[in-house]
Every structure is written in C-alpha cells, then in structure tokens.
Motif scaffolding. Structure first.
Motif, PDB file in Angstrom:
ATOM      1  N   ARG A   1      -7.934  10.093  -2.391  1.00  0.00           N
ATOM      2  CA  ARG A   1      -8.264  10.748  -1.123  1.00  0.00           C
ATOM      3  C   ARG A   1      -8.766  12.156  -1.380  1.00  0.00           C
ATOM      4  O   ARG A   1      -9.764  12.568  -0.833  1.00  0.00           O
TER       5      ARG A   1
ATOM      6  N   HIS B   1      -4.054  12.982  -4.847  1.00  0.00           N
ATOM      7  CA  HIS B   1      -3.556  12.291  -3.652  1.00  0.00           C
ATOM      8  C   HIS B   1      -4.279  10.952  -3.562  1.00  0.00           C
ATOM      9  O   HIS B   1      -5.512  10.922  -3.499  1.00  0.00           O
TER      10      HIS B   1
ATOM     11  N   SER C   1       4.589   7.174   1.563  1.00  0.00           N
ATOM     12  CA  SER C   1       4.797   5.971   2.381  1.00  0.00           C
ATOM     13  C   SER C   1       4.499   4.742   1.540  1.00  0.00           C
ATOM     14  O   SER C   1       3.702   4.790   0.601  1.00  0.00           O
TER      15      SER C   1
ATOM     16  N   GLU D   1      -3.083   0.200  -3.732  1.00  0.00           N
ATOM     17  CA  GLU D   1      -2.669  -1.153  -3.394  1.00  0.00           C
ATOM     18  C   GLU D   1      -2.242  -1.822  -4.682  1.00  0.00           C
ATOM     19  O   GLU D   1      -2.957  -1.793  -5.682  1.00  0.00           O
TER      20      GLU D   1
ATOM     21  N   LEU E   1      -4.326   6.560  -2.238  1.00  0.00           N
ATOM     22  CA  LEU E   1      -3.840   5.343  -1.607  1.00  0.00           C
ATOM     23  C   LEU E   1      -3.900   4.289  -2.696  1.00  0.00           C
ATOM     24  O   LEU E   1      -4.930   4.155  -3.365  1.00  0.00           O
TER      25      LEU E   1
ATOM     26  N   SER F   1       0.972   5.504  -0.169  1.00  0.00           N
ATOM     27  CA  SER F   1       0.334   6.811  -0.119  1.00  0.00           C
ATOM     28  C   SER F   1       1.181   7.680  -1.030  1.00  0.00           C
ATOM     29  O   SER F   1       2.402   7.749  -0.865  1.00  0.00           O
ATOM     30  N   CYS F   2       0.537   8.285  -2.029  1.00  0.00           N
ATOM     31  CA  CYS F   2       1.330   9.022  -3.013  1.00  0.00           C
ATOM     32  C   CYS F   2       0.522  10.145  -3.646  1.00  0.00           C
ATOM     33  O   CYS F   2      -0.689  10.231  -3.492  1.00  0.00           O
TER      34      CYS F   2
ATOM     35  N   THR G   1      -7.105   1.569  -6.302  1.00  0.00           N
ATOM     36  CA  THR G   1      -6.813   2.959  -5.981  1.00  0.00           C
ATOM     37  C   THR G   1      -7.965   3.587  -5.209  1.00  0.00           C
ATOM     38  O   THR G   1      -9.132   3.271  -5.428  1.00  0.00           O
ATOM     39  N   HIS G   2      -7.606   4.453  -4.305  1.00  0.00           N
ATOM     40  CA  HIS G   2      -8.578   5.265  -3.575  1.00  0.00           C
ATOM     41  C   HIS G   2      -8.081   6.701  -3.648  1.00  0.00           C
ATOM     42  O   HIS G   2      -7.018   7.021  -3.091  1.00  0.00           O
TER      43      HIS G   2
ATOM     44  N   VAL H   1       0.856  -1.181   0.000  1.00  0.00           N
ATOM     45  CA  VAL H   1       0.000   0.000   0.000  1.00  0.00           C
ATOM     46  C   VAL H   1       0.890   1.228   0.000  1.00  0.00           C
ATOM     47  O   VAL H   1       1.787   1.362   0.846  1.00  0.00           O
TER      48      VAL H   1
END
Length: 187
Positions: A129, A141, A170, A145, A143, A89-90, A126-127, A87
C-alpha cells in the motif's frame, strides 16, 4: 505413497485445476573426456523448477519437482490445498539495506521480498500500500493474501515469514475463489 493412491494435493491451490506444468531450468558445468568427447565429470550443476497452473497461471509453492516427479512440500500442501484464503493488513519493519529498490516498477516486488522473502513474491499475494523511511529502517504497509486452515495458522505463517518486526492490524477469512467450489477436478 503408492502410484494408485489419490493425490488431493496435485492440483492448483488457487483454482483447483489439475492442469499443471513444471518449468525446469538447468545450468551445468561438465568436464569433457579428451579421448571420447563425452561428459566425463560434473563440476557444478544447478536445477530450478517451478510448478505452474496452466488455467490461472499461478505458481504452486506447495509442489516441488524432485527426482523427475512432482511431489508435495509437506509443511505447505495441507495449508494451501485444504485451507482458505486469509487477508491481513500488516506492516513489516526492515533494514533499509535489505530493500533493493523502493521506487519504480520493481518497487512492489522488492518491498514484498524485503518484508517476507520468497513467501512475499511466490507464496503470498501481496499488495504494497505504501512504505515510509524511518532512519535506517523502512516500514512496509501491505495487504497480504495467504492460505491457512485457521486464523492462528495464518498469523504463525506470517510471523515465520516476516524478515523484520511484524504488526498485524487486521486478519480476515475470505471465501475460496468460485472455481474451487466445484469439488473433484474442476476448473
């Protein structure tokens, strides 16, 4: 590959089920022989196929339907079947013109596609944010996987798929979904 050789890649990368189906969509333009009424010549044809797991309903981007059979896509199958979920965060900064829409029910898919192309809508989970507009750029932005065999490989896959400037804030390894721990051909 011989017909009796094991096919460890012929399974869902998400839940490891071997209950797969291929959905084939075909469009064609054919000339007709005026004498017989039969197809005389193929002018244009397009075939698209998606392999899907019947148990968890996820598409299988490591598999393709070629020549009447399902086969693995060499640069993806080992990473997706032998790897683990990661996962990230980007953020991805893309040209605003590359975003079809950034509001409404289609916004998540449109922003994911703008950020990662086909990977963002088909291979990655993808999520979005949030996103922000900065002049002619949209910063998305997310998240994400994805499946990979190492943190380095996960980073490389994200970098190769990104359609703009990528910043990974992260990256963490997750465990495989519970259904995958059963071994053989379990569900």
């Amino acid at each position: 590959m011989s017909n009796d050789e094991p096919r460890p890649w012929l399974r869902c990368y998400r839940c490891w089920s071997q209950e797969l189906e291929v959905q084939v969509h075909y469009e064609g333009i054919h000339r007709i022989d005026p004498e017989t009424g039969e197809r005389a010549e193929v002018v244009d044809e397009l075939q698209e196929a998606v392999v899907q797991c019947l148990d968890c309903m996820h598409d299988q981007p490591h598999l393709a339907f070629v020549g009447g059979r399902v086969d693995r896509i060499e640069d993806r199958w080992e990473r997706m079947v032998a790897g683990t979920p990661w996962v990230a965060s980007c953020t991805v900064s893309v040209d605003a013109e590359d975003v079809e829409t950034c509001s409404g029910p289609e916004a998540g898919d449109a922003l994911s596609y703008a950020a990662f192309g086909e990977h963002g809508t088909r291979e990655f989970f993808t999520h979005v944010r949030f996103h922000k507009h900065e002049e002619d750029t949209i910063v998305v932005h997310l998240l994400v996987e994805l499946y990979a065999r190492s943190a380095e490989e996960a980073g490389e896959v994200l970098m190769e798929a990104a359609r703009g400037a990528l910043a990974i804030t992260s990256l963490a390894e997750e465990s495989r979904p519970p259904a995958a721990t059963g071994g053989g051909g379990g569900h």
